[in-house]
Design a protein around this motif. Sequence first.
Motif, short mmCIF file in Angstrom:
data_model
loop_
_atom_site.label_atom_id
_atom_site.label_comp_id
_atom_site.label_asym_id
_atom_site.label_seq_id
_atom_site.Cartn_x
_atom_site.Cartn_y
_atom_site.Cartn_z
N LEU A 680 0.64 -1.15 0.09
CA LEU A 680 -0.38 -0.01 -0.59
C LEU A 680 0.57 1.44 -0.27
O LEU A 680 0.84 2.08 -0.21
CB LEU A 680 -1.11 0.12 1.48
N VAL A 681 1.77 1.31 0.55
CA VAL A 681 2.40 2.58 1.11
C VAL A 681 3.71 2.73 -0.14
O VAL A 681 4.11 3.68 -0.80
CB VAL A 681 3.01 2.80 2.49
N ASP A 682 4.90 1.49 -0.35
CA ASP A 682 5.74 1.50 -1.20
C ASP A 682 5.34 2.00 -2.01
O ASP A 682 6.43 2.33 -3.37
CB ASP A 682 6.61 1.22 -1.03
N THR A 683 4.61 1.58 -3.20
CA THR A 683 3.92 1.60 -4.32
C THR A 683 3.18 2.43 -5.13
O THR A 683 3.14 2.71 -6.12
CB THR A 683 2.40 0.49 -4.69
N LEU A 684 3.02 3.76 -3.75
CA LEU A 684 2.10 5.19 -4.40
C LEU A 684 3.66 5.65 -5.46
O LEU A 684 3.16 5.96 -6.47
CB LEU A 684 2.28 5.80 -3.16
N ALA A 685 4.40 5.53 -4.93
CA ALA A 685 5.06 6.70 -5.77
C ALA A 685 5.95 6.59 -6.93
O ALA A 685 5.97 7.16 -8.33
CB ALA A 685 6.85 6.70 -4.71
N ASN A 686 6.03 4.53 -6.80
CA ASN A 686 5.96 3.96 -8.48
C ASN A 686 4.82 3.79 -9.07
O ASN A 686 5.45 3.84 -10.08
CB ASN A 686 6.76 2.86 -8.01
N ASN A 687 3.44 3.65 -9.24
CA ASN A 687 2.36 3.28 -9.27
C ASN A 687 1.73 4.29 -9.98
O ASN A 687 0.88 3.95 -10.13
CB ASN A 687 2.20 1.85 -8.83
N PHE A 689 1.56 7.17 -10.10
CA PHE A 689 1.69 8.07 -11.80
C PHE A 689 3.11 8.81 -12.35
O PHE A 689 3.12 9.97 -11.48
CB PHE A 689 0.50 9.45 -11.67
N SER A 690 3.88 7.95 -11.88
CA SER A 690 5.12 8.21 -12.40
C SER A 690 5.40 8.81 -13.57
O SER A 690 5.15 8.34 -14.46
CB SER A 690 5.83 7.08 -11.83
N PRO A 691 6.90 9.39 -14.12
CA PRO A 691 7.51 9.60 -14.81
C PRO A 691 7.65 8.46 -15.71
O PRO A 691 7.54 8.74 -16.61
CB PRO A 691 8.73 10.24 -14.83
N ARG A 692 8.14 6.97 -15.29
CA ARG A 692 7.92 6.00 -16.38
C ARG A 692 6.85 6.07 -16.65
O ARG A 692 6.88 5.03 -17.86
CB ARG A 692 8.60 4.91 -14.81
N THR A 693 5.78 5.68 -16.27
CA THR A 693 4.02 5.68 -16.53
C THR A 693 3.92 6.96 -17.59
O THR A 693 3.25 5.84 -18.33
CB THR A 693 3.61 5.91 -14.86
N VAL A 694 4.37 7.44 -17.83
CA VAL A 694 3.80 8.77 -18.93
C VAL A 694 5.26 8.30 -20.44
O VAL A 694 4.70 8.67 -20.97
CB VAL A 694 4.64 10.00 -18.30
N ALA A 695 5.67 7.67 -19.64
CA ALA A 695 7.96 7.34 -20.84
C ALA A 695 6.56 6.02 -21.67
O ALA A 695 6.82 6.42 -22.63
CB ALA A 695 8.92 7.33 -20.17
N GLY A 696 6.06 5.65 -20.86
CA GLY A 696 5.02 4.17 -21.05
C GLY A 696 4.19 3.69 -22.42
O GLY A 696 3.27 3.56 -22.73
N MET A 697 3.55 5.62 -22.30
CA MET A 697 1.72 5.95 -23.40
C MET A 697 2.59 5.91 -24.10
O MET A 697 3.15 6.83 -24.57
CB MET A 697 1.62 7.25 -22.04
N THR A 698 1.69 5.78 -25.12
CA THR A 698 1.10 5.86 -26.24
C THR A 698 0.51 7.19 -27.06
O THR A 698 0.16 7.83 -26.07
CB THR A 698 0.46 4.71 -27.26
N ASP A 699 0.80 7.46 -27.57
CA ASP A 699 0.28 9.28 -28.65
C ASP A 699 -0.88 9.40 -28.30
O ASP A 699 -1.36 10.73 -27.74
CB ASP A 699 1.02 9.38 -29.41
N ASP A 700 -1.91 8.18 -28.14
CA ASP A 700 -2.98 8.11 -28.26
C ASP A 700 -3.71 8.66 -26.86
O ASP A 700 -4.40 9.01 -26.34
CB ASP A 700 -3.87 7.11 -28.67
N GLN A 701 -3.13 7.67 -25.50
CA GLN A 701 -2.95 7.85 -24.39
C GLN A 701 -2.49 9.30 -23.63
O GLN A 701 -3.51 10.14 -23.11
CB GLN A 701 -2.16 6.75 -23.57
N ILE A 702 -1.20 10.15 -24.29
CA ILE A 702 -1.21 10.92 -23.96
C ILE A 702 -2.11 11.80 -24.45
O ILE A 702 -2.87 13.34 -23.71
CB ILE A 702 0.42 11.19 -24.54
#
Length: 741
Positions: A680-687, A689-702
């Motif tokens: 519950l706690v440790d996953t907040l920073a990573n899961n 909405f992290s910069p890694r999440t944005v980097a993995g998004m497609t143009d349509d998702q963006i």
Amino acid sequence: MASDSSNSVRTPSPEPPLDPEGVTTDSLEALQSDGQRRILDIVDQLRRQGLNSLVELPQLVVVGDQSSGKSSVLEAITEIPFPRKENLCTRFATEIILRRNAIPSISTRITPDKGRTLDEQTKLRAFKRVITDFTELPRIIDQATNAMGLEEVGTSDKAFARDVLTVEISGPSRPQLTLVDLPGLIHAANKMQSEDDVKLIGDLVIEYMKNPRTIILAVISAKNDYANQIIIKHCKTIDPTGRRTLGIITKPDYLTEGSAYQQSWLDLAQNKDIHFDLGWHMVKNRSEDEGNKSFAQRNKSERQFFSTGKYDDLPNECKGIETLRSRLSNLLHNHLKTELPHLKTELSDKLSQTAKELQQLGVSRNTIAEQRMFLTDISQKINEILKAAIKGQYENDFFGPVNMKASVNSLENIRRFRAVVQHLNLEFSDQLLRAGHKYSIPAHKGKNSTTTGDNDKNAEAKEGHLALSQPIKMTRNEAIDWVHHVLERSRGLELPGNFNPLIISQLFWEQSSPWNEATLHHVDLVSSSCKTFVDIVLDEAAPKDIKDRLLDSCVDTALQASLKGAKEELAKIIQDKGRHPMTYNQVFTTKIQEQRKSKYAQIFSNLAKAASVSWTKEGTEVLETYIDPKKLDKDMEGGIEQNMDKFSAEDALDSQLAYYADALKFFINCVTTQVIERHLVDTLANNVFSPRTVAGMTDDQIRLLAAEAGEVTSLRNRLEVKKGILEKGLKIFREAMGGFS
């Protein structure tokens, strides 16, 4: 446009190029000292930047009942000839702006009421006229009246408007001055003016008067009893001390010389009746047969009037238009010097707020690259706050001060998230220690210690936690009987005096039965706190429209996945708890040995007391006590437990108590570290909405997340314009405010 009625139409001859008198009279210069010009120049520049649409600017407003002579007073002060004809009245607010400029000009424009539709506002803003002669002013006013959609008074319900007509007059001899003429207040509806007209005009006048930076020029006519004139009532209500109200009395030539009625008006002019801090002033308007006289002739006629009869005794400072200009000059100067610093502060505050609103909207995002960068910036800010909160590093302004009156896990303090998690975990641990056991059992006979210490009486739930049932209290013998019953129903191939090892499982499972429900509730409680905290972080880091999209597409899904993972992990821990007891912790064996040692020590102590013999040595009074070995030996033989089931039940009970204490601490550690922290706690920073999440998004998702809605673009444009106006206003202050004292 004038509020006075006349039987003739007055058309002044053109000024060459503008002033119908040829030049502005010298008396008009009384309105302008060098210091005042500098101050008025600041207000004038602020008004030209459009700041009057954002903040209340200092101004003079002429108000009064209908036909009180308002517009004639305005005309006399400014020495600008306004058109006058029969039954003509002020039907909308008219702003007269005088500016000093080398090139003479007269321009007009309309500022539409904010209550109009966008199309109507656009149409009215397009109304702009430039004229070269005052004789053209009646035509311009008629055009403005038609543009506002107004019809003749008494012929429709569109006789008055909340729009503002601005008449801007420039010239080398013009003072820098702004005055507003408002429609006259109507006493009652009639066939010419409806109830709606009465309300509209009343609301409009009150709205202007309530502006704390407005100087009210309250005009009343000596033709009517002043106690019956509505404007007096409004002044007493809105500005009860008269701190910013100057009363102006018109038409004194209608008073009978030497009458008591005339004296009452003279007393009023000297501030002896209705008191205003700014006082009163009396002027004489042009009479009907003086309509074509010049301003110089008008002023001369007024001086002659006030030099006769009782008017001659009236102090000069409260009579005549020329003295009124001097009063207005000093009044304006002092008023503006007081208000401008406050105005500057208000501009600064509004600029800060506007900049914050723009910052919340983020950068413009029309292309995919802009949108991806926009989301990356948001994710970095979210990530930084979450990491700091998880580590308990509260230097960021986001975390704010601590609310000492609210609880640790309250909404007021939830920004300090690590403290909230620690608090909830400690409360959970304390709850299981106090009320996690089904039965409260003494460790051994004669002692009061229980499986959880001495806190059973405080087993009530803390705020937010599940209320567990109060542990059922048992004596030592009752507990042994409980174990004995279980043992009888669980007998295996063990020899008499021994117990089936599996009985410990059954005893432990029953004793720890409250754990599962309390732990599930604790997981849900921490998960709810995570969601609340993340929602506040998103409020801080993302515009509202983006926040809603993030919640729907990313954040809620991530939080639900974390909760699912936590419950799956908890299910494994609970499943492990359901296995046969197993421990390699030396504390367990130490605990059993301590219990047995305590048990046998108690038995031996009782036997020693029973075998004690006291006697008095012959010839002395000394009482001595010793243990009789034979009696002790006999009592020990009799103390051997003959009931093998009871013997094994007591042994099993002690083993269960020792194992429960060991398992409880292990269980609490597993829940707080493997479930709460890991999932519950440790996953907040990573899961979340992290910069890694944005980097993995497609143009349509963006595009789906970051594309700017039309209303957001419009809001950004409005805020940018507002910010530019406020910045220009502050620049004007920086450049000019230091120029006067």
